[in-house]
Design a protein around this motif. Structure first.
Motif, PDB file in Angstrom:
ATOM      1  N   PRO A  48       0.773  -1.185   0.020  1.00  8.00           N
ATOM      2  CA  PRO A  48      -0.207   0.054   0.104  1.00  8.00           C
ATOM      3  C   PRO A  48       0.819   1.286   0.033  1.00  8.00           C
ATOM      4  O   PRO A  48       1.991   1.297   0.140  1.00  8.00           O
ATOM      5  CB  PRO A  48      -0.698  -0.079   1.254  1.00  8.00           C
ATOM      6  CG  PRO A  48      -0.106  -1.090   2.242  1.00  8.00           C
ATOM      7  CD  PRO A  48       0.671  -1.901   1.252  1.00  8.00           C
ATOM      8  N   ILE A  49       0.136   2.460  -0.042  1.00  4.29           N
ATOM      9  CA  ILE A  49       0.868   3.741  -0.500  1.00  4.29           C
ATOM     10  C   ILE A  49       1.183   4.267   1.062  1.00  4.29           C
ATOM     11  O   ILE A  49       1.862   5.419   0.884  1.00  4.29           O
ATOM     12  CB  ILE A  49       0.158   4.480  -1.398  1.00  4.29           C
ATOM     13  CG1 ILE A  49      -1.351   4.913  -0.722  1.00  4.29           C
ATOM     14  CG2 ILE A  49       0.186   3.737  -2.593  1.00  4.29           C
ATOM     15  CD1 ILE A  49      -2.154   6.036  -1.721  1.00  4.29           C
ATOM     16  N   TRP A  50       0.592   4.293   1.921  1.00  2.48           N
ATOM     17  CA  TRP A  50       0.518   4.964   3.149  1.00  2.48           C
ATOM     18  C   TRP A  50       2.121   5.049   3.979  1.00  2.48           C
ATOM     19  O   TRP A  50       2.375   3.990   4.296  1.00  2.48           O
ATOM     20  CB  TRP A  50      -0.408   4.683   4.280  1.00  2.48           C
ATOM     21  CG  TRP A  50      -1.978   4.767   3.650  1.00  2.48           C
ATOM     22  CD1 TRP A  50      -2.558   3.515   3.191  1.00  2.48           C
ATOM     23  CD2 TRP A  50      -2.765   5.882   2.834  1.00  2.48           C
ATOM     24  NE1 TRP A  50      -3.556   4.054   2.372  1.00  2.48           N
ATOM     25  CE2 TRP A  50      -3.589   5.223   2.237  1.00  2.48           C
ATOM     26  CE3 TRP A  50      -2.462   7.151   2.690  1.00  2.48           C
ATOM     27  CZ2 TRP A  50      -4.737   5.873   1.658  1.00  2.48           C
ATOM     28  CZ3 TRP A  50      -3.392   7.768   2.000  1.00  2.48           C
ATOM     29  CH2 TRP A  50      -4.495   7.383   1.537  1.00  2.48           C
ATOM     30  N   GLY A  51       2.154   6.147   4.173  1.00  3.53           N
ATOM     31  CA  GLY A  51       3.572   6.402   5.008  1.00  3.53           C
ATOM     32  C   GLY A  51       3.578   5.713   6.573  1.00  3.53           C
ATOM     33  O   GLY A  51       4.197   5.138   6.869  1.00  3.53           O
ATOM     34  N   GLY A  52       2.462   5.691   6.886  1.00  2.00           N
ATOM     35  CA  GLY A  52       2.185   5.107   8.331  1.00  2.00           C
ATOM     36  C   GLY A  52       2.361   3.478   8.210  1.00  2.00           C
ATOM     37  O   GLY A  52       2.508   3.051   9.360  1.00  2.00           O
ATOM     38  N   VAL A  53       1.868   3.093   7.183  1.00  2.00           N
ATOM     39  CA  VAL A  53       1.943   1.721   7.155  1.00  2.00           C
ATOM     40  C   VAL A  53       3.039   1.052   6.476  1.00  2.00           C
ATOM     41  O   VAL A  53       3.742   0.069   6.755  1.00  2.00           O
ATOM     42  CB  VAL A  53       0.664   1.222   5.930  1.00  2.00           C
ATOM     43  CG1 VAL A  53       0.873  -0.318   5.763  1.00  2.00           C
ATOM     44  CG2 VAL A  53      -0.677   1.585   6.526  1.00  2.00           C
TER      45      VAL A  53
END
Lengths: 615, 147
Positions: free
Chosen positions: A535-540
């Motif tokens: 996925p794309i999310w920085g937090g992930v």
């Protein structure tokens, strides 16, 4: 009789004059040429050490194999008789080809060439060269050549760079500091007898070589290795195009690690992909996205526009000019304070504050934080980033730049900006070179760069506390960056990538996380950028990489945890439990995956901190 | 009349008085030409012999020096290779992989013992540690006392 006597003496005298006067100079020169030997004394190229003195780059002798093709064709002896060939080129090629890694036909062609000297293989391992010479093949010789070796293979490959076959730096630090690494060759002029022995009574003129200067980097080999491993795992796990990690020491600006994956092995340039040579943390830029919001917040707080506790009404979208900016999810108007705007990474709330701050002030602070200019590390190919002059901003530039789009930075610039916040608002120029080591083996430290205050200590403290809520807060976007026992601060970022033709955005994203720890007395900054992950999310994607690298760096640098253990007894109990688990795993596959059914006597799990306070 | 002083009648010096008008001179010493020739030949021979001997010794030393130079070159080559080999073996990724192969697992949470009392050796430890570090690892440059 007398006439004969005079004649003989006359001839002798004439010859004497001829030798000693007429041809004296030429004969003397010929004699010198026959005896004189000039031996080139190569200068040792400087080594490169990490900050602890561990060798990252060194040079070793290698064997270069050459041939004199005259040995493989009939010749003429000094007495005029025909001399047969010493060996058949085909036979020698057959023997040598597997040893030097060349095709037999190719090697035979080289041996039959009309020349006096032909390279057959350069810079082989010395032991292999000795094996070849032990074969005593006619016309085959060995030259000693220094060869650059990178003992840890791909470790810090993009930082170190590499040299060409002649030893000149071509990339990375090898290129940047080639002038002091290469040294000055010397030479020994002496008189020698046939066979190479020196004539003891002959003159000797020695011009000693000057060894190259050794470099000591700020890089920590252990942290560099951990950063590379974490970046590589992120690339594999999230099917990303690449990942970069920068680790900075707060206060000194020392770059403890700078990793980019995929990497390459400088020992095997021919087998590497050229695109992987770049030290992407310095040479490539990306749009920082929400990571940028910490700097917008710092500028606004420093200018008195807002405070962390300032109440705000934040909708889920805001229209500026012809463009509507939205938060990551729909929500009704929220009444939250500015700290929560940063905690939830609200685009709308940040844009509202930026509009109050104004374009000129935001631009000035961003430039003060190091945007839009090189950080003068001197690293080859260092990028300046992209921050348009404020005069060229459009009406949507301010909100766009405030949330980290429409501006591009290197990962090192992002880490440097956060290091400034972590260092109570004082910017320290990042550096990769700690010093040099001369022939005395002692470090000559480099003068640190000039520091500059960018924001006040109070503002820096407030921004740090806001960033800590991003990681530890209930609505924080960076919870996956939490590290047991340590207070961590940081900011996630998820930004779209500009399209390849620089017109609008592509469908790809860059996930990032930049943070520091411990919050109260920051010691280390870690910046992570993952390119085109899913996925794309920085937090992930990026925050777990941050956690892994930061946790290792904190423990390796012996930074004590923020939260102390309840007691020494708890610490000992947990240690005993962990040892029991490890022992159980080592005992056999049947018990490897499970914890023991019951902890050993006296052992009990307890305490979630990592420090033991003396009662 | 001219006044001419009469010659004084001083007595002759005593030595003159003793020396006879004729005396027997000693026979000149015989010249030892042969001895001089032999001495000269001896010195020349010794010089030639000494020169040749010294040259022979020097040539012998040149052979020894050549051999020693080759040994130095070989030793330096071995040293450089060993430095590279040590660095290769110390590679953290290699050690991590080797440890995992041996069944080791990453350590759990690290424990720090934070003491708030000054220990008796606190004043001397830093110097001792620094000097030990520098003395025990000849492969590393001297970076600082705090290393």
């Amino acid at each position: 009789m007398l006439l004969l006597f005079v004649l003989v003496f006359g001839l002798v005298g004439w010859r004497l004059v001829d030798l000693q006067v007429v041809d004296a100079e030429e004969l003397a020169d010929r004699g010198v040429r026959q005896r004189a030997r000039t031996i080139e004394l190569p200068a040792r190229r400087g080594r490169v050490y990490d900050r602890e003195g561990d060798v990252l780059v060194t040079s070793v002798d290698s064997a270069t194999i050459y041939a004199d093709p005259r040995a493989y064709r009939p010749g003429e002896a000094p007495d005029g008789t025909e001399k047969p060939a010493a060996a058949h080129a085909a036979d020698v090629a057959e023997v040598l080809a597997p040893l030097v890694g060349r095709d037999v036909a190719d090697l035979r062609e080289a041996l039959e060439r009309d020349a006096h000297f032909v390279y057959l293989a350069r810079q082989l391992d010395w032991s292999l060269g000795e094996r070849i010479m032990a074969l005593e093949l006619p016309g085959i010789g060995l030259l000693t050549e220094p060869r650059r070796v990178y003992p840890a293979g791909p470790l810090a490959g993009q930082i170190l760079g590499f040299t060409g076959i002649d030893g000149a730096g071509l990339h990375g630090l090898e290129l940047q500091h080639d002038g002091i690494l290469h040294g000055t060759p010397g030479q020994l002029v002496m008189e020698g007898a046939p066979g190479g022995l020196a004539i003891a009574s002959g003159p000797r003129e020695l011009q000693p070589p000057v060894a190259g200067t050794d470099l000591v980097l700020t890089i920590d080999r252990e942290i560099q290795s951990a950063a590379e491993a974490a970046a590589l795992r992120a690339v594999d796990e999230f099917d990303a195009a690449g990942a970069s990690v920068v680790v900075l020491e707060v206060g000194t600006g020392d770059v403890l690690a700078m990793a980019s994956e995929p990497g390459f092995d400088p020992n095997d340039i021919d087998g590497s992909v050229q695109a992987n040579w770049r030290n992407r943390a310095v040479t490539d830029v990306f749009e920082p996205g929400s990571v940028q919001k910490a700097l917008t917040a710092a500028a606004a707080i420093e200018e008195g526009v807002v405070a962390p506790s300032t109440p705000m009404a934040v909708a889920d979208r805001i229209k500026v000019g012809s463009k509507t900016f939205k938060d990551s999810h729909d929500h009704p108007v929220e009444h939250i304070d500015f700290a929560e705007v940063i905690e939830t990474s609200s685009n709308v709330g940040t844009i509202q504050v930026a509009q109050a701050l104004g374009a000129e002030r935001l631009d000035r602070y961003l430039r003060d934080f190091g945007y839009g200019r090189r950080l003068d590390t001197g690293f080859p190919g260092e990028a300046a980033g992209l921050l348009m002059p404020v005069e060229s901003w459009w009406n949507t530039s301010l909100p766009t730049i405030a949330i980290g789009q429409g501006v591009a930075v290197t990962l090192l610039q992002a880490a440097h900006a956060y290091a400034t916040i972590a260092n109570d608002g004082v910017a320290t120029p990042p550096r990769i070179l700690r010093g040099t080591v001369g022939e005395d083996g002692r470090l000559t430290p480099l003068e640190p760069g000039a520091t500059e205050r960018i924001i006040s200590e109070r503002t820096a403290t407030q921004v740090r506390e806001m960033l800590a809520r991003v990681v530890s807060g209930e609505r924080g976007t960076g919870k996956t960056a939490q590290i047991a026992g340590y207070d961590v601060a940081g900011k996630t970022g998820t930004a779209r990538k500009p399209s390849a033709d620089a017109r609008g955005y592509s469908g790809e994203y860059v996930a990032s996380f930049v943070g520091f720890a411990p919050v109260d007395e920051p010691r280390i900054v870690v910046a992570v950028m993952v390119d085109e992950p899913y996925p794309i999310w920085g937090g992930v994607v990026a925050a777990p990489v941050f956690r892994e690298v930061m946790e290792f760096a904190l423990k390796h640098r012996r930074v004590a945890p923020t939260e102390p253990n309840a007691s020494l007894a708890d610490a000992l109990s947990e240690a005993a439990l962990q040892r029991a688990i490890a022992d159980a795993k080592l005992e056999g596959p049947a018990t490897a995956a499970d914890e023991p059914a019951s902890p050993p006597v006296g052992a009990a799990a307890g305490g979630d901190g990592d420090a033991v306070a003396d009662p | 009349m001219s006044a001419v002083p009469a010659p004084s009648r001083r007595p002759l010096p005593r030595s003159h008085a003793r020396r006879p008008h004729l005396r027997v001179v000693p026979e000149p010493r015989p010249r030892h030409t042969l001895r001089f020739a032999l001495l000269y030949l001896g010195l020349a021979g010794a010089t030639v012999f000494g020169t040749v001997s010294l040259n022979a010794l020097a040539a012998g030393d040149a052979v020894a020096a050549h051999r020693l130079e080759q040994e130095v070159v070989t030793a330096e080559r071995d040293y450089a290779m060993l430095v590279a080999e040590v660095a290769r073996l110390e590679d953290p990724a290699r050690i991590r992989a080797a440890a995992l192969d041996l069944g080791m697992v990453p350590a759990g949470s690290v424990r720090f013992l934070v003491v708030d009392r000054t220990l008796p050796a606190d004043g001397v430890m830093p110097d001792l540690v620094a000097s030990d570090d520098e003395a025990t690892d000849p492969l590393k440059p001297v970076l600082s006392v705090e290393k």
